[in-house]
Design a protein around this motif. Structure first.
Motif, PDB file in Angstrom:
ATOM      1  N   TYR A  82      40.516 -34.692 -71.643  1.00 32.78           N
ATOM      2  CA  TYR A  82      40.417 -33.241 -71.701  1.00 32.78           C
ATOM      3  C   TYR A  82      38.973 -32.841 -71.980  1.00 32.78           C
ATOM      4  CZ  TYR A  82      45.521 -33.394 -72.545  1.00 32.78           C
ATOM      5  OH  TYR A  82      46.868 -33.607 -72.457  1.00 32.78           O
ATOM      6  N   MET A  83      38.384 -33.533 -72.957  1.00 32.19           N
ATOM      7  CA  MET A  83      37.001 -33.269 -73.331  1.00 32.19           C
ATOM      8  C   MET A  83      36.414 -34.549 -73.883  1.00 32.19           C
ATOM      9  SD  MET A  83      35.419 -30.500 -76.064  1.00 32.19           S
ATOM     10  CE  MET A  83      35.541 -29.119 -74.916  1.00 32.19           C
ATOM     11  N   SER A  84      35.131 -34.756 -73.657  1.00 30.61           N
ATOM     12  CA  SER A  84      34.439 -35.894 -74.255  1.00 30.61           C
ATOM     13  C   SER A  84      33.012 -35.485 -74.580  1.00 30.61           C
ATOM     14  CB  SER A  84      34.453 -37.101 -73.311  1.00 30.61           C
ATOM     15  OG  SER A  84      33.842 -36.788 -72.075  1.00 30.61           O
ATOM     16  N   HIS A  85      32.471 -36.142 -75.579  1.00 29.81           N
ATOM     17  CA  HIS A  85      31.109 -35.827 -76.005  1.00 29.81           C
ATOM     18  C   HIS A  85      30.416 -37.122 -76.402  1.00 29.81           C
ATOM     19  CE1 HIS A  85      27.771 -33.613 -77.799  1.00 29.81           C
ATOM     20  NE2 HIS A  85      27.866 -34.431 -78.837  1.00 29.81           N
ATOM     21  N   ILE A  86      29.249 -37.360 -75.857  1.00 27.81           N
ATOM     22  CA  ILE A  86      28.452 -38.541 -76.176  1.00 27.81           C
ATOM     23  C   ILE A  86      27.378 -38.128 -77.168  1.00 27.81           C
ATOM     24  CG2 ILE A  86      27.129 -40.466 -75.253  1.00 27.81           C
ATOM     25  CD1 ILE A  86      29.959 -40.252 -74.109  1.00 27.81           C
ATOM     26  N   ASN A 110      56.847 -23.754 -81.903  1.00 27.39           N
ATOM     27  CA  ASN A 110      57.762 -22.903 -81.145  1.00 27.39           C
ATOM     28  C   ASN A 110      57.287 -22.679 -79.721  1.00 27.39           C
ATOM     29  OD1 ASN A 110      59.542 -22.573 -83.288  1.00 27.39           O
ATOM     30  ND2 ASN A 110      58.469 -20.770 -84.086  1.00 27.39           N
ATOM     31  N   ASP A 111      55.982 -22.534 -79.519  1.00 30.18           N
ATOM     32  CA  ASP A 111      55.452 -22.231 -78.192  1.00 30.18           C
ATOM     33  C   ASP A 111      55.497 -23.430 -77.250  1.00 30.18           C
ATOM     34  OD1 ASP A 111      54.949 -19.665 -79.002  1.00 30.18           O
ATOM     35  OD2 ASP A 111      52.816 -20.008 -79.413  1.00 30.18           O
ATOM     36  N   THR A 112      55.511 -24.643 -77.806  1.00 33.22           N
ATOM     37  CA  THR A 112      55.386 -25.831 -76.953  1.00 33.22           C
ATOM     38  C   THR A 112      56.607 -26.752 -77.005  1.00 33.22           C
ATOM     39  OG1 THR A 112      54.281 -27.008 -78.769  1.00 33.22           O
ATOM     40  CG2 THR A 112      52.874 -25.854 -77.171  1.00 33.22           C
ATOM     41  N   LYS A 113      57.621 -26.425 -77.798  1.00 31.80           N
ATOM     42  CA  LYS A 113      58.715 -27.372 -78.026  1.00 31.80           C
ATOM     43  C   LYS A 113      59.525 -27.678 -76.766  1.00 31.80           C
ATOM     44  CE  LYS A 113      61.856 -23.791 -79.805  1.00 31.80           C
ATOM     45  NZ  LYS A 113      62.617 -23.359 -81.011  1.00 31.80           N
ATOM     46  N   ILE A 114      59.433 -26.815 -75.739  1.00 25.71           N
ATOM     47  CA  ILE A 114      60.166 -27.107 -74.496  1.00 25.71           C
ATOM     48  C   ILE A 114      59.353 -27.978 -73.547  1.00 25.71           C
ATOM     49  CG2 ILE A 114      61.506 -24.977 -74.644  1.00 25.71           C
ATOM     50  CD1 ILE A 114      59.661 -23.828 -72.457  1.00 25.71           C
ATOM     51  N   THR A 116      49.300 -33.211 -68.552  1.00 29.71           N
ATOM     52  CA  THR A 116      48.195 -33.821 -67.822  1.00 29.71           C
ATOM     53  C   THR A 116      47.057 -32.820 -67.697  1.00 29.71           C
ATOM     54  OG1 THR A 116      49.038 -33.123 -65.653  1.00 29.71           O
ATOM     55  CG2 THR A 116      49.792 -35.269 -66.501  1.00 29.71           C
ATOM     56  N   LYS A 117      45.895 -33.326 -67.481  1.00 27.71           N
ATOM     57  CA  LYS A 117      44.710 -32.467 -67.377  1.00 27.71           C
ATOM     58  C   LYS A 117      44.873 -31.447 -66.258  1.00 27.71           C
ATOM     59  CE  LYS A 117      39.677 -32.915 -66.907  1.00 27.71           C
ATOM     60  NZ  LYS A 117      38.567 -33.900 -66.742  1.00 27.71           N
ATOM     61  N   GLU A 118      45.487 -31.880 -65.164  1.00 29.33           N
ATOM     62  CA  GLU A 118      45.636 -30.998 -64.006  1.00 29.33           C
ATOM     63  C   GLU A 118      46.697 -29.927 -64.227  1.00 29.33           C
ATOM     64  OE1 GLU A 118      43.789 -34.698 -63.228  1.00 29.33           O
ATOM     65  OE2 GLU A 118      45.850 -34.327 -63.947  1.00 29.33           O
ATOM     66  N   ALA A 135      50.482 -25.145 -73.595  1.00 25.03           N
ATOM     67  CA  ALA A 135      49.869 -26.477 -73.654  1.00 25.03           C
ATOM     68  C   ALA A 135      48.356 -26.369 -73.598  1.00 25.03           C
ATOM     69  CB  ALA A 135      50.388 -27.341 -72.507  1.00 25.03           C
ATOM     70  N   ASN A 136      47.864 -25.513 -72.740  1.00 25.03           N
ATOM     71  CA  ASN A 136      46.424 -25.324 -72.618  1.00 25.03           C
ATOM     72  C   ASN A 136      45.823 -24.825 -73.940  1.00 25.03           C
ATOM     73  OD1 ASN A 136      44.068 -25.360 -70.879  1.00 25.03           O
ATOM     74  ND2 ASN A 136      44.096 -23.128 -70.998  1.00 25.03           N
ATOM     75  N   ASP A 137      46.531 -23.902 -74.606  1.00 23.79           N
ATOM     76  CA  ASP A 137      46.051 -23.379 -75.887  1.00 23.79           C
ATOM     77  C   ASP A 137      46.011 -24.484 -76.942  1.00 23.79           C
ATOM     78  OD1 ASP A 137      45.816 -20.889 -74.741  1.00 23.79           O
ATOM     79  OD2 ASP A 137      47.695 -20.107 -75.585  1.00 23.79           O
ATOM     80  N   PHE A 138      47.042 -25.328 -76.974  1.00 21.38           N
ATOM     81  CA  PHE A 138      47.074 -26.418 -77.950  1.00 21.38           C
ATOM     82  C   PHE A 138      45.901 -27.364 -77.728  1.00 21.38           C
ATOM     83  CE2 PHE A 138      48.164 -30.417 -79.852  1.00 21.38           C
ATOM     84  CZ  PHE A 138      48.925 -30.106 -80.967  1.00 21.38           C
TER      85      PHE A 138
END
Length: 311
Positions: free
Chosen positions: A159-163, A236-240, A248-250, A258-261
């Motif tokens: 989702y995200m990475s940082h070096i 509550n927003d994601t339990k389903i 997945t990223k896509e 899911a995007n908010d989480f």
């Protein structure tokens, strides 16, 4: 008075040295390194007896560990222990995300016990909200013996990475991504312990990973990796959204909860990494208690007032 007694009373330095050495001798008998137990099998029996007395249990190391089976000792820890804020780890400090964490297993690996691994769990009700798998070197290890630690930081599935640093042998990076719970190291042992306590693993877990290595003497390094697995489907927003295909990223663009989480997790990890870095350097004065408490609250942290069955 015997000759030994006269020497004891006349040489306080000897007593001081004995007092200093005694704790290390005791720890050697409780957690003997693998190379020592191979040479002195009796030590493994003594350690097992001590572990049983303390409520611990020992099992052979998993076959998928680095170095192969027999190179490490897996110690089952009393899960009733309550850990918060930070714990000593591999001669350093391991800051803990918000909530109460319970130890599951400790693993000592390597031919000379150079690698320590701790696995901790956090629960809400009887549902796992988080797992921590921390690995750290207890002494400098050869750089050539360690595989490139930052390969996953460049994975397109993140989702995200940082070096933060990439000048071998110095490395610091972090990333977040979806993970299959079955792929977590030692999961066969972890799942068995959780099942005994009646805890339920979620069908989806997200992974936040921090990798750090610094040069030591000669061609050796000191290194640590901290992986935090979060339960994203206990809200509550994601339990389903209880299938990995939603995470997945896509797919995130079509699943706003899911995007908010994931956005919350990315923001949290970006703030938490400096705290992990301070712990690696045993410099917890670099931030205040209030700062660490605020930064520790990950998106899966139990809400205030919700019970813990191990309380």
């Amino acid at each position: 008075m015997s000759a030994f007694s006269r020497l004891w009373h006349r040489a306080p330095l000897w007593r001081l040295c004995l007092y200093m050495i005694l704790p290390f001798v005791v720890l050697t008998f409780i957690f003997p390194p693998a190379y020592l137990t191979r040479r002195l099998p009796r030590m493994a029996q003594i350690a097992a007896a001590i572990h049983n007395r303390l409520g611990m249990q020992d099992t052979p190391a998993d076959a998928d560990q680095a170095g192969g089976p027999g190179d490490g000792v897996v110690t089952m820890m009393p899960m009733t222990d309550r850990l918060t804020k930070a714990i000593p780890f591999a001669g350093r400090i391991l800051p803990l995300p918000a909530g109460v964490w319970h130890p599951i297993i400790n693993v000592i690996e390597g031919p000379h016990g150079e690698l320590l691994e701790n696995v901790l769990v956090r629960v809400q009700g009887h549902v796992v909200t988080g797992l921590i798998v921390a690995k750290g070197t207890t002494q400098p290890v050869p750089d050539v013996a360690s595989p490139p630690m930052d390969i996953e930081c460049h994975d397109d599935r993140n989702y995200m990475s940082h070096i933060g640093a990439s000048h071998p042998p110095m490395t610091e990076c972090w990333f977040t991504r979806l993970v299959d719970p079955a792929s977590i190291n030692h999961m066969n042992v972890i799942a068995g312990r959780l099942q005994q306590e009646g805890f339920v693993l979620p069908p989806v877990m997200l992974r936040a990973n921090w990798v750090n290595s610094v040069p030591a003497t000669d061609d050796n390094i000191n290194a640590e990796t901290v992986t935090v697995y979060l339960n994203p489907v206990n809200l509550n927003d994601t339990k389903i959204l209880r299938s990995p295909e939603f995470w997945t990223k896509e797919a995130l663009a079509q699943q706003q909860p899911a995007n908010d989480f994931v956005k919350h997790m990315n923001t949290w990890m970006a703030g938490w990494v400096p705290v992990l870095h301070d712990g690696f350097n045993s410099d917890m004065l670099a931030s205040s208690d209030e700062q660490r408490a605020r930064l520790s609250v990950d998106p899966a942290a139990p809400r205030p007032g919700e019970g813990n069955p191990l309380d």
